[in-house]
Design a protein around this motif. Structure first.
Motif, mmCIF file in Angstrom:
data_model
loop_
_atom_site.group_PDB
_atom_site.id
_atom_site.type_symbol
_atom_site.label_atom_id
_atom_site.label_comp_id
_atom_site.label_asym_id
_atom_site.label_seq_id
_atom_site.Cartn_x
_atom_site.Cartn_y
_atom_site.Cartn_z
ATOM 1 N N GLU A 26 17.964 -23.603 -10.441
ATOM 2 C CA GLU A 26 16.808 -24.176 -9.738
ATOM 3 C C GLU A 26 16.963 -24.052 -8.234
ATOM 4 O OE1 GLU A 26 14.025 -28.131 -9.306
ATOM 5 O OE2 GLU A 26 15.604 -28.120 -10.815
ATOM 6 N N ARG A 27 18.142 -24.388 -7.712
ATOM 7 C CA ARG A 27 18.347 -24.314 -6.252
ATOM 8 C C ARG A 27 18.254 -22.878 -5.737
ATOM 9 N NH1 ARG A 27 22.475 -27.948 -7.471
ATOM 10 N NH2 ARG A 27 24.139 -26.460 -6.962
ATOM 11 N N VAL A 28 18.741 -21.925 -6.523
ATOM 12 C CA VAL A 28 18.804 -20.539 -6.062
ATOM 13 C C VAL A 28 17.505 -19.779 -6.297
ATOM 14 C CG1 VAL A 28 19.992 -18.339 -6.427
ATOM 15 C CG2 VAL A 28 21.315 -20.450 -6.295
ATOM 16 N N LEU A 29 16.874 -19.968 -7.439
ATOM 17 C CA LEU A 29 15.728 -19.125 -7.806
ATOM 18 C C LEU A 29 14.354 -19.755 -7.609
ATOM 19 C CD1 LEU A 29 16.852 -17.339 -11.090
ATOM 20 C CD2 LEU A 29 17.004 -16.554 -8.737
ATOM 21 N N ARG A 30 14.273 -21.047 -7.527
ATOM 22 C CA ARG A 30 12.958 -21.688 -7.475
ATOM 23 C C ARG A 30 12.086 -21.146 -6.343
ATOM 24 N NH1 ARG A 30 11.440 -28.006 -8.219
ATOM 25 N NH2 ARG A 30 9.185 -27.701 -8.054
ATOM 26 N N GLY A 38 5.114 -19.460 -10.754
ATOM 27 C CA GLY A 38 5.169 -20.917 -10.826
ATOM 28 C C GLY A 38 6.550 -21.373 -11.271
ATOM 29 N N TRP A 39 6.752 -22.679 -11.220
ATOM 30 C CA TRP A 39 8.047 -23.235 -11.610
ATOM 31 C C TRP A 39 7.840 -24.281 -12.686
ATOM 32 C CZ3 TRP A 39 12.903 -21.974 -11.333
ATOM 33 C CH2 TRP A 39 13.865 -22.924 -11.661
ATOM 34 N N ASP A 40 8.479 -24.092 -13.810
ATOM 35 C CA ASP A 40 8.446 -25.030 -14.921
ATOM 36 C C ASP A 40 9.885 -25.459 -15.189
ATOM 37 O OD1 ASP A 40 8.449 -26.302 -17.389
ATOM 38 O OD2 ASP A 40 7.014 -24.931 -18.291
ATOM 39 N N PRO A 41 10.292 -26.656 -14.733
ATOM 40 C CA PRO A 41 11.690 -27.072 -14.859
ATOM 41 C C PRO A 41 12.184 -27.097 -16.310
ATOM 42 C CG PRO A 41 10.405 -28.776 -13.740
ATOM 43 C CD PRO A 41 9.474 -27.657 -14.063
#
Length: 158
Positions: A26-30, A38-41
Motif C-alpha cells: 500500500e505504501r509503495v504502490l498506492r 483506483g485503490w481498493d484496500p
C-alpha cells in the motif's frame, strides 16, 4: 551474493510477514495505482495473501528494521521477480539497485527473469538500466523480461 548497500540485509520471510508485505504494498504502490485503476484496500490485501510465498520471499532490512520485501518465484520457464517493495523512506539511496544486482548475479543462466511493473512507476527505469526489456504494455501493467545470455554484460556496476 554480492555486497548490498551499507546497513542492508535480508532475512527469509515467515508466514506472519504477510501483513507487513500488504502494508508495504500500500505504501509503495498506492500512489501509482490509484490514478490508473483506483485503490481498493481489501482487493490489494487479498492479492498479497493469495500470492505471498514465504519460501521464495526475503524481507529487506535496513539497520535491522523491515524496509521492504522481494520475491523470486520460479515458474516453468522463467524466474519471476515479484513483490519488490522498498519503503519510500529508503528509495533513492542505492538499496534497490544493490538488491537487483545481487539477484541478477545469482539468477540461473538457463531461464529469463521476468517481472510486472505499473505504468508510470519510477521502478521502470531501474529495471531498464539492469537489462530488462518491455514485452507488453496494457496501459496499466508493463511486463518485462531479461534474457540472462543477452543481458550478461548489462549489469551496471555499483
Amino acid at each position: 551474493m554480492i555486497a548490498l548497500a551499507p546497513g542492508v540485509s535480508l532475512r527469509p520471510a515467515r508466514p506472519g510477514d504477510v501483513d507487513t508485505v500488504a502494508a508495504l504494498k500500500e505504501r509503495v504502490l498506492r500512489g501509482d495505482l490509484e490514478p490508473l485503476v483506483g485503490w481498493d484496500p481489501a482487493r490489494s490485501r487479498a492479492r498479497v495473501v493469495e500470492h505471498f510465498s514465504p519460501a521464495h520471499t526475503w524481507m529487506i532490512l535496513v539497520d535491522g528494521e523491515t524496509a521492504g520485501t522481494i520475491t523470486l518465484r520460479p515458474d516453468r520457464d522463467a524466474l519471476w521477480l515479484e513483490m519488490f517493495y522498498l519503503d519510500e523512506r529508503h528509495q533513492g539511496r542505492g538499496i534497490g539497485s544493490s538488491l537487483l544486482r545481487a539477484v541478477l548475479k545469482d539468477a540461473p543462466v538457463d531461464r529469463p527473469l521476468r517481472l510486472q511493473v505499473l505504468v508510470g512507476s519510477a521502478a521502470l527505469r531501474l529495471y531498464e538500466r539492469h537489462g530488462f526489456v518491455v514485452e507488453e504494455n496494457d496501459g496499466v501493467d508493463i511486463w518485462m523480461r531479461r534474457d540472462p545470455r543477452a543481458a550478461a554484460e548489462s549489469v551496471p556496476a555499483p
